[in-house]
Design an enzyme around this catalytic site. Sequence first.
Site, PDB file in Angstrom:
ATOM      1  N   LEU A 163       2.897   2.497   6.787  1.00  0.00           N
ATOM      2  CA  LEU A 163       1.534   2.282   7.236  1.00  0.00           C
ATOM      3  C   LEU A 163       0.850   3.615   7.513  1.00  0.00           C
ATOM      4  CD1 LEU A 163      -0.062  -0.340   7.725  1.00  0.00           C
ATOM      5  CD2 LEU A 163       0.433  -0.096  10.153  1.00  0.00           C
ATOM      6  N   LYS A 164      -0.383   3.775   7.035  1.00  0.00           N
ATOM      7  CA  LYS A 164      -1.144   5.011   7.241  1.00  0.00           C
ATOM      8  C   LYS A 164      -1.923   4.896   8.545  1.00  0.00           C
ATOM      9  CE  LYS A 164      -3.926   8.280   4.578  1.00  0.00           C
ATOM     10  NZ  LYS A 164      -4.698   8.801   5.686  1.00  0.00           N
ATOM     11  N   GLU A 165      -1.439   5.586   9.571  1.00  0.00           N
ATOM     12  CA  GLU A 165      -2.139   5.550  10.855  1.00  0.00           C
ATOM     13  C   GLU A 165      -3.418   6.366  10.765  1.00  0.00           C
ATOM     14  OE1 GLU A 165      -1.324   3.578  13.183  1.00  0.00           O
ATOM     15  OE2 GLU A 165       0.719   3.025  12.610  1.00  0.00           O
ATOM     16  N   GLU A 182      -5.854   1.681   7.521  1.00  0.00           N
ATOM     17  CA  GLU A 182      -6.535   2.547   6.570  1.00  0.00           C
ATOM     18  C   GLU A 182      -5.906   2.426   5.192  1.00  0.00           C
ATOM     19  OE1 GLU A 182      -7.549   7.309   5.994  1.00  0.00           O
ATOM     20  OE2 GLU A 182      -6.560   6.612   7.814  1.00  0.00           O
ATOM     21  N   GLY A 183      -4.617   2.091   5.156  1.00  0.00           N
ATOM     22  CA  GLY A 183      -3.917   1.963   3.882  1.00  0.00           C
ATOM     23  C   GLY A 183      -2.455   2.289   4.057  1.00  0.00           C
TER      24      GLY A 183
END
Length: 818
Positions: free
Chosen positions: A108-110, A261-262
């Site tokens: 997961l893109k924090e 975010e992605g």
Amino acid sequence: MCRECSDDIELIKQLNSNYHDKTLKRGKVRKNTFQILNTNIKIDSWKFNEWDYGKSETLVSQARGLFTLNDEKIIIRGYDKFFNVDELPITRWQNLVESTRGPYYLTLKENGCIIFISGLEDGTIVVCSKHSTGERDDVNRNHALYGQKMLENQLNSKNIDIKNFAKYLYENNLTAVAELCDDEFEEHVLEYSKKRSGLYLHGLNMNQVNFMTLSMEKVHEFSKMFGFKEIEFTVIDDINHLQQILTDCSKTGTYDGREAEGFVIRCKNLQDEDFFFKYKFEEPYLMYRSWREVTKEIISGKPIEELKISKHKYQTLKYIAFIMPILSSNPDLKEKYLNNHGIIDLRNQFLNHYGKKGFEVANYEDKDFDMELALSSLNLTSVSQNTITKYIIVPVATIGCGKTTIAISLTKLFPHWSHIQNDNIPNPVKDKFIRGALELLENSDCCIMDRNNHQFRERKQIFEDFNKLNKGKYNLKFICLNFFPEDKDKIKSKLWEITYKRVSARGNNHQSIKAGEKGMNDVANIMKGFIGRFQNVDPTRQPDSLFNLIIDMEWDETENTNLKNLYKIITQIKQSFPEIIPEIPSDEAIHNSFQDALSYEPNFSKIVKSSSSKSNRNKKQQPIYFSIGIKNPDLIISKIENLLSHNTSNEDIVNLYQLLKETDRIQKEFHVTLTHRNDKNVNIFNDYVENYFLKDINEILKANEGGNLRGRTFKLTKPLTPFTLILKKLCGDGKLLCIECDINQLKLGDDENKKLWMNKYNHITVGTLNNGVAPFLSNRVLRNLNDFHDKSCFSIDWNELDSERIINFEDLELLVNF
């Protein structure tokens, strides 16, 4: 000496060499030295231009975040810059399938700011933001110091001595890479509650030249050991399965019910090296970011009508209408918002009021709000539920198609409709057409705009003028009567045959195209001009995408074609907007109105000249503007990149330049406009035409007699004395980049007191974000920056002693543009 130490030293030598090489155009590096907090130890930060990443032959390292000690050792090593899916050829799906292998770690893109953590042999902790560390007096918010504070708190909570932690990192030659997420310190786009705030560890990189990072399993073990927040990850063996998961998640912009975010995907390339790529969600992330920027522009004083909103127009309109009274009654919130606080709370207030989640708002627009698109693009003001809805009918046609016949028929059938004819408006028309329509709407529900509207620019002008003049008074809906839905190029000869026959038959029975008086040769030239310029309706692009309803007309040689069209118009408007056609009139009423329209005789005459007439041609051959041209565009690019490579004070400028370059939005040629024929002070322009360059212009016209000069540029004779350009500063506002400059020693006539240019701030437009941002808006950016100190604008100054800011006479030329 160990091989790793030798590699480090060799890399640092190359970095220093590139840093000192002022002739280098690609692969430049910036070096900044910082002092580690609470020590006398200094380390060097190496920063590359963003646009050079991804080109292996350009940079000596692809590391994004690189710090060295004593010119001999890497002590902080970020990831190699990685790219979004489809951003580069190497990240296209087919290339990823062929050149990578699993397992694929989906992480997961924090949404925070990156923090690097490492240690020295004596137990000194080193905490850095992307490119700096330690105390700084040139920033309002120090990410490295705040990151170190959070690190100390989390280690204390686990009774871990920070020196021992630093030694552990040093002994294992590691950089811990974390995301600092804390809305109390700085809000980004996605929300982090107090419970979720912290340092999210997402990588453990080896401090070496070649990129190597530990597995996510080891990253999780490290997180548990030292109290970091853990990044969620999933292991996927098959890349096709991976693609399906990414596609599914992107539909909602969420993962496991949480907005994100992605993703960052970690895997190996075919050489068994670590390889990263990312998959960023467009929505609702981009919509949130757009709302943030729009809000900041409103707070900074930008007029509502000047806001540029490219997507989610209706939702953004509702958002603006909701936040305006909140901002007006809360000055403290404005100040907080500009300092990146209160962003998420204001957005959540709107979403709660709206009763939907972010991804629902983003997706809902495309499916259900097409009918409101015109409203949002025409009037960015809060719209009341009680606003009266009015209707505008816009034919897209050419001469002889029957648009006036249909308009008269409709107004006879529906007395509460009105009809305005462009041919009834004396020249100059300007905005009289739209003003007249708005006056008619005072006492009617629908107005038919009787004009050919055969080009995109004419349709665009209708929307823009209504936007300017309506001022939110009416909720306007636009109906297009598309007389020729087929591709013009395929039907051109048949279209000509039918319309020519009709115009010949009606003789003088028209306000402007009088076949009896003019003779059919002149009429034919006029008609051919319209057909040649005709641009088919394209509902996939603006301005035609702003129509609420498009009705495709039928056309053939039969007499009853337009009677059929009349029925079609009534039926389709009844289906879409029953409020203006409650009941369909009887067949008898429709036939009678049509016959009355056929016998219509105009009582106003308007002169329209043939496009082949000499006077019209001469008018087109007049200069439009005069400018100073830069002979070699690469000279400007070189000066910009040299300025950016030695200046780290404004990442907004760097990022904007990189974006313009990556999207090919840098101008191909550069000039400084001196005077334009539309300038308020026409005396300056007239001096150029009638005095300074009269001989040049006459020679250009004579040499090109009979040819079309429109869009062409010609070099003028040299001025009386050599002159130079002095570059002052590189300026932007997120949508446009320009250079403010001074003109030095330009002399054209004997009177040295005469003004030679119109603009208050002379400038070179470098590039714009899209076609909707006009280059002349550089004037506004410079006024906002210099006169009003607008916080949404930013700049980097050229040093007054820097010879780079001077463009010499031999690199310049005077130009006239037709």
